[in-house]
Design an enzyme around this catalytic site. Structure first.
Site, mmCIF file in Angstrom:
data_model
loop_
_atom_site.group_PDB
_atom_site.id
_atom_site.type_symbol
_atom_site.label_atom_id
_atom_site.label_comp_id
_atom_site.label_asym_id
_atom_site.label_seq_id
_atom_site.Cartn_x
_atom_site.Cartn_y
_atom_site.Cartn_z
ATOM 1 N N CYS A 214 33.934 8.050 21.350
ATOM 2 C CA CYS A 214 34.683 8.411 19.429
ATOM 3 C C CYS A 214 34.859 9.458 19.120
ATOM 4 O O CYS A 214 35.462 9.446 17.815
ATOM 5 C CB CYS A 214 34.373 7.111 18.807
ATOM 6 S SG CYS A 214 35.110 5.232 19.375
ATOM 7 N N PHE B 257 30.382 5.717 20.679
ATOM 8 C CA PHE B 257 29.608 4.790 21.902
ATOM 9 C C PHE B 257 28.507 5.390 21.816
ATOM 10 O O PHE B 257 28.963 6.591 21.790
ATOM 11 C CB PHE B 257 29.751 3.897 22.669
ATOM 12 C CG PHE B 257 30.820 2.289 22.156
ATOM 13 C CD1 PHE B 257 30.732 2.324 20.698
ATOM 14 C CD2 PHE B 257 31.627 1.773 22.525
ATOM 15 C CE1 PHE B 257 30.776 1.209 19.571
ATOM 16 C CE2 PHE B 257 32.155 0.522 22.327
ATOM 17 C CZ PHE B 257 31.966 0.425 20.803
ATOM 18 N N HIS C 81 34.335 8.411 8.964
ATOM 19 C CA HIS C 81 34.974 7.690 10.649
ATOM 20 C C HIS C 81 35.425 6.474 10.031
ATOM 21 O O HIS C 81 36.580 6.182 10.888
ATOM 22 C CB HIS C 81 33.629 7.676 11.754
ATOM 23 C CG HIS C 81 33.250 6.965 12.997
ATOM 24 N ND1 HIS C 81 34.511 7.497 13.874
ATOM 25 C CD2 HIS C 81 33.455 5.512 13.553
ATOM 26 C CE1 HIS C 81 34.424 7.295 14.773
ATOM 27 N NE2 HIS C 81 33.475 5.692 14.606
ATOM 28 N N LYS D 244 41.800 5.621 8.829
ATOM 29 C CA LYS D 244 41.805 4.361 10.415
ATOM 30 C C LYS D 244 42.361 3.336 9.467
ATOM 31 O O LYS D 244 43.251 2.357 10.432
ATOM 32 C CB LYS D 244 40.127 3.888 10.416
ATOM 33 C CG LYS D 244 39.731 5.260 11.777
ATOM 34 C CD LYS D 244 38.843 4.883 12.572
ATOM 35 C CE LYS D 244 38.367 6.117 13.549
ATOM 36 N NZ LYS D 244 37.531 7.608 12.488
ATOM 37 N N GLU E 38 27.071 4.087 7.823
ATOM 38 C CA GLU E 38 27.985 5.504 7.323
ATOM 39 C C GLU E 38 28.092 5.881 6.245
ATOM 40 O O GLU E 38 27.830 6.847 5.623
ATOM 41 C CB GLU E 38 29.418 5.395 7.952
ATOM 42 C CG GLU E 38 30.237 6.982 7.417
ATOM 43 C CD GLU E 38 32.149 6.992 8.073
ATOM 44 O OE1 GLU E 38 31.885 8.415 7.705
ATOM 45 O OE2 GLU E 38 31.663 6.080 8.290
ATOM 46 N N HIS F 235 42.021 2.776 15.090
ATOM 47 C CA HIS F 235 41.176 3.389 16.171
ATOM 48 C C HIS F 235 42.083 3.865 17.070
ATOM 49 O O HIS F 235 42.303 3.649 17.958
ATOM 50 C CB HIS F 235 40.561 2.270 16.281
ATOM 51 C CG HIS F 235 38.814 4.016 16.202
ATOM 52 N ND1 HIS F 235 38.933 4.815 16.983
ATOM 53 C CD2 HIS F 235 37.543 3.499 16.144
ATOM 54 C CE1 HIS F 235 37.491 5.222 17.068
ATOM 55 N NE2 HIS F 235 36.696 4.784 16.596
#
Length: 436
Positions: A170, A397, A303, A333, A314, A338
């Site tokens: 991502c 990931f 993010h 998002k 985060e 996403h």
């Protein structure tokens, strides 16, 4: 002596890094398929996720998604990803005034980030096999090989220089922007189309479902009640050029891509580092590369996936870099879902527009800020404020983290503050989560 001084001046000038600027934007998202349509919806807090409406929805293990409405390219054969990518790239090139490249084709290249590429095009045939039915020609994509996303864009625009597809989960969109900027700075190209693309895929939905990371209703970034993400699709492309090349051809410059960096958590396949190590280092290194101290940043595009672990960690990383009074933070998002490998490319477009208009979109679906996410999150309504420096975060990931820094072109924010950047490395601790 005059000749020696001239040589020294020339050498010093050559040592200055090549400036990379943004001259074109293109985007297709669940809330808009033009730059201005997308931006208007984002500023108004429009939510583009909801019940999955596609005819092939029975193949998906989730009932919520973010779909690019009015874009009818099918999944079969990988055509949907290809058409999303070429549409975004064509729009960006047109915005930059180069709808078809007429210069040296080997000085113009393409770099796209993607999570799955055209893999989704194979899924109808796999589904038919497991059902014991005869796959249709459409399911096999008329037996055509899966298309190469970067080659399709290159052929469409006449960009025959460096070409690469980047897959850093991502974080892919930001990784593609960084690679494209490096290519320009290294002198291997004058112009690059860079961005990201991904379509809805039963495979990716199954993955997030198996991780129990799918939200039951809405994606709620930084909210106390956040419970997971909503998978979405989209594409974004930015035209990047060296400043000198853009100036020579009289291009309109939207913003400067002043800094970029990536780092690896090297911690866990799906969980972020408990201290946000990679996220923190990506931000600090990107700012250092830009020559901008953390206290000069006005906006962070987070993010912000709406998963319990990502948002908490985060937020900790943001406080470690910027201190207790963070810049204005938002996560798109909540509105978009996403969009996988396209996410940070779409968010890069939003950063450029925030610099242009002096407005930061709200974080949709955020009602009750989690005390563990104690950062200055914009919510409820857009915030009008001067934006001179915008930081764009992307974490994926495998411990992939990437950050890009965009600035206005007035030059007022470029300062030699690398020492300040390096010293702002205080750490924060937390417990590990389960998914980014």
């Amino acid at each position: 002596m005059a000749a020696t001084a001239a040589r020294t001046t020339t050498a010093t000038a050559r040592a200055e890094p090549v400036r990379v600027v943004v001259t074109g934007l293109g985007v297709l998202t669940p809330i808009g398929t033009t730059v201005e349509g997308f931006w208007d919806a984002a500023v108004r807090g429009v939510v583009g996720t909801g019940p999955l409406r596609r005819a092939d929805a029975a193949d998906f293990p989730a009932r919520l998604a973010g779909e690019v409405a009015g874009f009818d390219a099918p999944r079969a054969g990988g055509d949907r990803s290809l058409r999303l990518a070429t549409a975004a790239a064509s729009a960006a090139a047109a915005d930059a005034g180069i709808p078809r490249w007429t210069g040296d084709p080997y000085r113009a290249g393409v770099c796209l980030g993607t999570l799955l590429g055209s893999r989704a095009g194979l899924e109808p045939a796999v589904t038919a096999f497991h059902r014991g039915t005869e796959p249709t020609a459409a399911a096999y994509g008329a037996r055509r090989p899966a298309p190469d996303l970067t080659a399709a864009v290159a052929r469409d625009l006449g960009f025959l220089g460096p070409g690469l597809a980047v897959a850093t989960a991502c974080a892919s969109g930001n990784s593609a922007l960084a690679h494209a900027a490096d290519t320009i700075r290294a002198g291997r190209a004058d112009v690059m189309i860079a961005g990201g693309v991904d379509e809805l895929s039963s495979g990716i939905m199954m993955m997030f479902a198996s991780l129990r990371s799918l939200a039951p209703d809405f994606l709620r970034p930084f909210d106390r009640a956040r419970a997971g993400l909503v998978v979405s699709e989209g594409a974004a492309a930015l035209v990047l050029e060296s400043y000198e090349h853009a100036r020579r051809r009289g291009a309109h410059i939207h913003a400067e891509l002043a800094g970029w960096a990536s780092a690896s958590d090297a911690h866990h396949m799906t969980a972020p580092h408990p201290e946000g190590s990679g996220a923190r280092r990506s931000m600090l290194r990107a700012l250092e590369r830009a020559g901008i101290s953390p206290d000069r940043v006005d906006h962070v595009s987070a993010h912000g996936t709406g998963t319990p672990s990502n948002d908490r960690i985060e937020a900790q990383a943001l406080r470690a870099v910027f201190g207790p009074r963070t810049p204005a933070v938002t996560s798109l998002k909540g509105a978009l879902g996403h969009t996988q490998g396209a996410a940070s490319a779409i968010e890069a477009v939003a950063c450029v527009l925030a610099l242009r208009d002096g407005v930061i979109p709200p974080t949709a679906n955020l009602v009750d800020l989690d005390p563990e996410c104690d950062v200055d999150v914009v919510r409820g309504a857009a915030r009008e404020t001067p934006v001179r420096v915008a930081v764009n975060n992307a974490f994926g990931f495998g411990g992939n983290t990437a950050c890009t820094v965009f600035t206005r072109m007035d030059g007022a924010t470029r300062t030699a503050t690398r020492t300040t950047s390096r010293t702002a490395t205080s750490t924060a601790t937390s417990t590990a989560g389960s998914a980014r």
